[in-house]
Design a protein around this motif. Structure first.
Motif, PDB file in Angstrom:
ATOM      1  N   ARG A  40       0.804  -1.225   0.000  1.00  8.23           N
ATOM      2  CA  ARG A  40       0.000   0.000   0.000  1.00  8.23           C
ATOM      3  C   ARG A  40       0.836   1.274   0.000  1.00  8.23           C
ATOM      4  NH1 ARG A  40      -3.826  -1.195  -2.383  1.00  8.23           N
ATOM      5  NH2 ARG A  40      -5.083   0.555  -1.680  1.00  8.23           N
ATOM      6  N   ARG A 159      -2.174   2.590  13.371  1.00  8.13           N
ATOM      7  CA  ARG A 159      -1.548   1.879  12.235  1.00  8.13           C
ATOM      8  C   ARG A 159      -1.728   2.625  10.916  1.00  8.13           C
ATOM      9  NH1 ARG A 159      -5.297  -3.366  10.645  1.00  8.13           N
ATOM     10  NH2 ARG A 159      -7.210  -2.225  10.171  1.00  8.13           N
ATOM     11  N   PHE A 165       5.990   7.373   8.218  1.00  9.24           N
ATOM     12  CA  PHE A 165       6.930   8.487   8.333  1.00  9.24           C
ATOM     13  C   PHE A 165       8.307   8.110   8.866  1.00  9.24           C
ATOM     14  CE2 PHE A 165       2.633  10.246   8.578  1.00  9.24           C
ATOM     15  CZ  PHE A 165       2.702  11.162   7.552  1.00  9.24           C
ATOM     16  N   VAL A 233      -6.338  12.418   1.014  1.00 12.53           N
ATOM     17  CA  VAL A 233      -5.055  13.087   0.775  1.00 12.53           C
ATOM     18  C   VAL A 233      -4.423  12.536  -0.510  1.00 12.53           C
ATOM     19  CG1 VAL A 233      -2.683  13.349   1.642  1.00 12.53           C
ATOM     20  CG2 VAL A 233      -4.611  13.591   3.214  1.00 12.53           C
ATOM     21  N   HIS A 271       8.014  14.508  -4.106  1.00 11.59           N
ATOM     22  CA  HIS A 271       7.951  14.277  -2.661  1.00 11.59           C
ATOM     23  C   HIS A 271       7.687  12.787  -2.420  1.00 11.59           C
ATOM     24  CE1 HIS A 271       7.004  14.356   1.476  1.00 11.59           C
ATOM     25  NE2 HIS A 271       5.694  14.273   1.329  1.00 11.59           N
ATOM     26  N   ASN A 274       4.414   8.190  -0.834  1.00  9.09           N
ATOM     27  CA  ASN A 274       3.844   6.859  -1.025  1.00  9.09           C
ATOM     28  C   ASN A 274       4.203   6.419  -2.444  1.00  9.09           C
ATOM     29  OD1 ASN A 274       1.905   4.880  -1.973  1.00  9.09           O
ATOM     30  ND2 ASN A 274       0.674   5.331  -0.170  1.00  9.09           N
ATOM     31  N   ARG A 276       2.740   4.506  -4.453  1.00  8.99           N
ATOM     32  CA  ARG A 276       1.603   4.527  -5.393  1.00  8.99           C
ATOM     33  C   ARG A 276       1.311   5.947  -5.879  1.00  8.99           C
ATOM     34  NH1 ARG A 276      -3.341   2.707  -3.254  1.00  8.99           N
ATOM     35  NH2 ARG A 276      -2.581   3.071  -1.147  1.00  8.99           N
ATOM     36  N   ILE A 277       1.526   6.940  -5.010  1.00  9.50           N
ATOM     37  CA  ILE A 277       1.345   8.337  -5.440  1.00  9.50           C
ATOM     38  C   ILE A 277       2.391   8.684  -6.504  1.00  9.50           C
ATOM     39  CG2 ILE A 277       1.548  10.761  -4.707  1.00  9.50           C
ATOM     40  CD1 ILE A 277       0.347  10.032  -2.025  1.00  9.50           C
ATOM     41  N   PHE A 329       4.195  18.269  -2.351  1.00 18.22           N
ATOM     42  CA  PHE A 329       2.817  18.420  -1.919  1.00 18.22           C
ATOM     43  C   PHE A 329       2.776  18.152  -0.416  1.00 18.22           C
ATOM     44  CE2 PHE A 329      -0.704  16.000  -0.413  1.00 18.22           C
ATOM     45  CZ  PHE A 329      -1.777  16.803  -0.755  1.00 18.22           C
ATOM     46  N   GLY A 330       1.985  18.921   0.324  1.00 14.39           N
ATOM     47  CA  GLY A 330       1.896  18.646   1.759  1.00 14.39           C
ATOM     48  C   GLY A 330       0.779  19.397   2.440  1.00 14.39           C
TER      49      GLY A 330
HETATM   50  N1  ACO Z   1      -1.847  -2.192   8.209  1.00 14.29           N
HETATM   51  C1  ACO Z   1      -2.907  -2.953   7.904  1.00 14.29           C
HETATM   52  N2  ACO Z   1      -4.114  -2.425   7.572  1.00 14.29           N
HETATM   53  C2  ACO Z   1      -4.203  -1.082   7.558  1.00 14.29           C
HETATM   54  C3  ACO Z   1      -3.132  -0.241   7.876  1.00 14.29           C
HETATM   55  C4  ACO Z   1      -1.915  -0.843   8.216  1.00 14.29           C
HETATM   56  N3  ACO Z   1      -0.806  -0.119   8.525  1.00 14.29           N
HETATM   57  N4  ACO Z   1      -3.535   1.047   7.772  1.00 14.29           N
HETATM   58  C5  ACO Z   1      -4.814   1.006   7.387  1.00 14.29           C
HETATM   59  N5  ACO Z   1      -5.234  -0.271   7.275  1.00 14.29           N
HETATM   60  C6  ACO Z   1      -6.547  -0.780   6.919  1.00 14.29           C
HETATM   61  C7  ACO Z   1      -7.637   0.217   7.261  1.00 14.29           C
HETATM   62  O1  ACO Z   1      -8.011   0.113   8.619  1.00 14.29           O
HETATM   63  C8  ACO Z   1      -8.712  -0.214   6.318  1.00 14.29           C
HETATM   64  O2  ACO Z   1      -9.365  -1.333   6.864  1.00 14.29           O
HETATM   65  P1  ACO Z   1     -10.968  -1.421   6.839  1.00 14.29           P
HETATM   66  O3  ACO Z   1     -11.333  -1.467   5.393  1.00 14.29           O
HETATM   67  O4  ACO Z   1     -11.232  -2.684   7.581  1.00 14.29           O
HETATM   68  O5  ACO Z   1     -11.443  -0.165   7.530  1.00 14.29           O
HETATM   69  C9  ACO Z   1      -7.959  -0.700   5.083  1.00 14.29           C
HETATM   70  O6  ACO Z   1      -6.603  -0.936   5.519  1.00 14.29           O
HETATM   71  C10 ACO Z   1      -7.907   0.330   3.977  1.00 14.29           C
HETATM   72  O7  ACO Z   1      -7.578   1.579   4.548  1.00 14.29           O
HETATM   73  P2  ACO Z   1      -7.315   2.829   3.676  1.00 14.29           P
HETATM   74  O8  ACO Z   1      -6.973   3.999   4.541  1.00 14.29           O
HETATM   75  O9  ACO Z   1      -8.420   2.999   2.687  1.00 14.29           O
HETATM   76  O10 ACO Z   1      -5.992   2.338   2.910  1.00 14.29           O
HETATM   77  P3  ACO Z   1      -5.271   2.957   1.667  1.00 14.29           P
HETATM   78  O11 ACO Z   1      -5.111   1.917   0.665  1.00 14.29           O
HETATM   79  O12 ACO Z   1      -5.845   4.270   1.237  1.00 14.29           O
HETATM   80  O13 ACO Z   1      -3.818   3.247   2.249  1.00 14.29           O
HETATM   81  C11 ACO Z   1      -2.573   5.101   3.032  1.00 14.29           C
HETATM   82  C12 ACO Z   1      -3.661   4.119   3.334  1.00 14.29           C
HETATM   83  C13 ACO Z   1      -1.274   4.344   2.836  1.00 14.29           C
HETATM   84  C14 ACO Z   1      -2.426   6.070   4.201  1.00 14.29           C
HETATM   85  C15 ACO Z   1      -2.900   5.864   1.735  1.00 14.29           C
HETATM   86  O14 ACO Z   1      -4.203   6.356   1.788  1.00 14.29           O
HETATM   87  C16 ACO Z   1      -1.972   7.010   1.485  1.00 14.29           C
HETATM   88  O15 ACO Z   1      -0.803   6.832   1.279  1.00 14.29           O
HETATM   89  N6  ACO Z   1      -2.508   8.241   1.455  1.00 14.29           N
HETATM   90  C17 ACO Z   1      -1.702   9.414   1.250  1.00 14.29           C
HETATM   91  C18 ACO Z   1      -1.033   9.735   2.518  1.00 14.29           C
HETATM   92  C19 ACO Z   1       0.038  10.713   2.321  1.00 14.29           C
HETATM   93  O16 ACO Z   1       0.742  10.684   1.355  1.00 14.29           O
HETATM   94  N7  ACO Z   1       0.177  11.590   3.276  1.00 14.29           N
HETATM   95  C20 ACO Z   1       1.178  12.503   3.366  1.00 14.29           C
HETATM   96  C21 ACO Z   1       1.128  13.564   2.276  1.00 14.29           C
HETATM   97  S1  ACO Z   1       1.703  15.080   2.810  1.00 14.29           S
HETATM   98  C22 ACO Z   1       2.935  14.707   3.738  1.00 14.29           C
HETATM   99  O17 ACO Z   1       3.843  14.116   3.260  1.00 14.29           O
HETATM  100  C23 ACO Z   1       2.898  15.025   5.214  1.00 14.29           C
END
Ligand code: ACO
Length: 345
Positions: A40, A159, A165, A233, A271, A274, A276-277, A329-330
């Motif tokens: 992920r 989690r 980070f 995000v 940046h 992730n 995938r981003i 991006f942030g």
């Molecule tokens: N381990 C296992 N399962 C997890 C974890 C984990 N660490 N974290 C979340 N899950 C579960 C969730 O609880 C959810 O379960 P549910 O369906 O039973 O509720 C399932 O995984 C899917 O959760 P999502 O949040 O939809 O997972 P997603 O595939 O979107 O991945 C992530 C989450 C990695 C945070 C992703 O959304 C992401 O990368 N977003 C961008 C975040 C980012 O880049 N932020 C910073 C940008 S700015 C800066 O840099 C500060």
């Protein structure tokens, strides 16, 4: 009025803490797995500060490396800008760096622009150095640092965020160059998305008594932590970074009557939030994956403001004068891009 000069990167440096935090170790702390994190986010490991390290010590070490790499006299640095989100106190981190390195009389201040603080800093000093030359015929150097100790504001029981980070610092010296100049910059902030990614305030004035300042939540379990609506995000991050790359090219083309497109870009430093981003940006702009830096997210996780200057030390040597773009991006949501040629050294 003097002729325009070329302004670009003269030196680079970084600091990464020794301590490595693995996915396996995180799986002992929260309900997650190495497989989920890799799939992920693309993250394998991240670096975490030890008790004898701090946001300030990382910034100072990265700055020292960049100054040494540039080979300049410290007295020629007229400006210090530090992109940072985790120096939650004053005086500014820039003032602390200035004092530690004995850089006399520089204009030193911090920049708060989420993970884009470094890009905002580069844009500011680029404009400033040009202005000083055009108005006063003065040539000097600037130090721009991106540093964050994200482990300080991470909720290690959540989690959804704690796997993302890491801690790090990166720095550049910017000044007059013969080649490898910055060509165009672009920054913007979309405040309408501010609530999607934030750090809780830790001081508050209760509405009923404006004279009373109290700690909001201040215990080991309720410390002010970063919170984020990850999937939302994700979408804005991809859309914004694609748009910033297009806009910085447009800015350059407008001024120079050229027709540069993403196809002309040899390398992109996005940046490192992730994997995938990063790949979604590359695919959207049809830029081959090998021309996009992604080792940072694998090895160091999301180091916020540090992620782009940290990357330079991993991947620096390219064809001289190749076109590259830094894009970030942030929180804020603040984003931006720098179009530049690669430096010769
Ligand atoms: N381990 C296992 N399962 C997890 C974890 C984990 N660490 N974290 C979340 N899950 C579960 C969730 O609880 C959810 O379960 P549910 O369906 O039973 O509720 C399932 O995984 C899917 O959760 P999502 O949040 O939809 O997972 P997603 O595939 O979107 O991945 C992530 C989450 C990695 C945070 C992703 O959304 C992401 O990368 N977003 C961008 C975040 C980012 O880049 N932020 C910073 C940008 S700015 C800066 O840099 C500060």
């Amino acid at each position: 009025m003097p002729e325009r000069i070329k302004i670009g990167y003269v030196g680079i440096g970084r600091f990464l803490p020794e301590k490595v935090l693995t996915n396996e170790r995180l799986a002992q702390l929260v309900d997650t797995t190495d497989e989920w994190i890799k799939q992920r986010t693309g993250i394998n490991t991240r670096r975490i500060m030890s008790s004898d390290e701090s946001v300030a010590s990382m910034a100072i070490a990265a700055a020292e490396n960049a100054i040494e790499n540039a080979g300049i006299d410290i007295k020629d640095i007229s400006c210090i800008r530090v992109g940072v989100n985790t120096h939650l106190r004053f005086p500014s981190l820039a003032a602390i760096v200035q004092n530690a390195l004995r850089i006399p009389n520089a204009s030193a201040s911090d920049i708060s622009a989420g993970c884009s603080g470094f890009i905002f800093g580069v844009e500011e000093v680029f404009n400033r150095l040009h202005f000083e030359w055009m108005m006063f015929g003065r040539k000097s150097y600037s130090l721009v640092i991106g540093v964050d100790g994200m482990s300080l504001i991470t909720d290690w029981s959540d989690r959804k965020t704690c796997v993302l980070f890491g801690d790090a610092a990166g720095a550049v010296i910017i000044g007059p160059v013969q080649s490898g100049e910055i060509l165009a910059t672009h920054t913007r902030t979309q405040g309408e998305y501010a609530d999607l990614l934030k750090l809780d305030a830790f001081l508050e004035v209760p509405a009923e008594n404006h004279k009373e300042l109290t700690f909001k939540k201040f215990s080991l379990i309720d410390y002010p932590f970063l919170s984020m609506e990850g999937p939302k995000v994700f979408v804005v991050a991809v859309r914004s970074m694609v748009s910033e790359i297009k806009t910085v090219l447009l800015n350059y083309n407008k001024i120079n009557g050229t027709d540069l497109t993403e196809k002309d870009i040899e390398y992109v430093y996005p940046h490192q939030a992730n994997m995938r981003i990063i790949l979604a940006i590359a695919d959207s702009l049809k830029i081959p994956h090998e021309r996009v830096y992604s080792d940072g997210v694998k090895n160091y996780g999301n180091t916020s403001t540090a992620s782009i200057p940290v990357a330079y030390v991993d991947k620096w040597g390219m064809n001289p004068d190749a076109l590259v773009i830094d894009v970030s991006f942030g929180s804020g949501f603040a984003s931006g891009a720098i179009l530049r040629k690669t430096a010769s050294k």
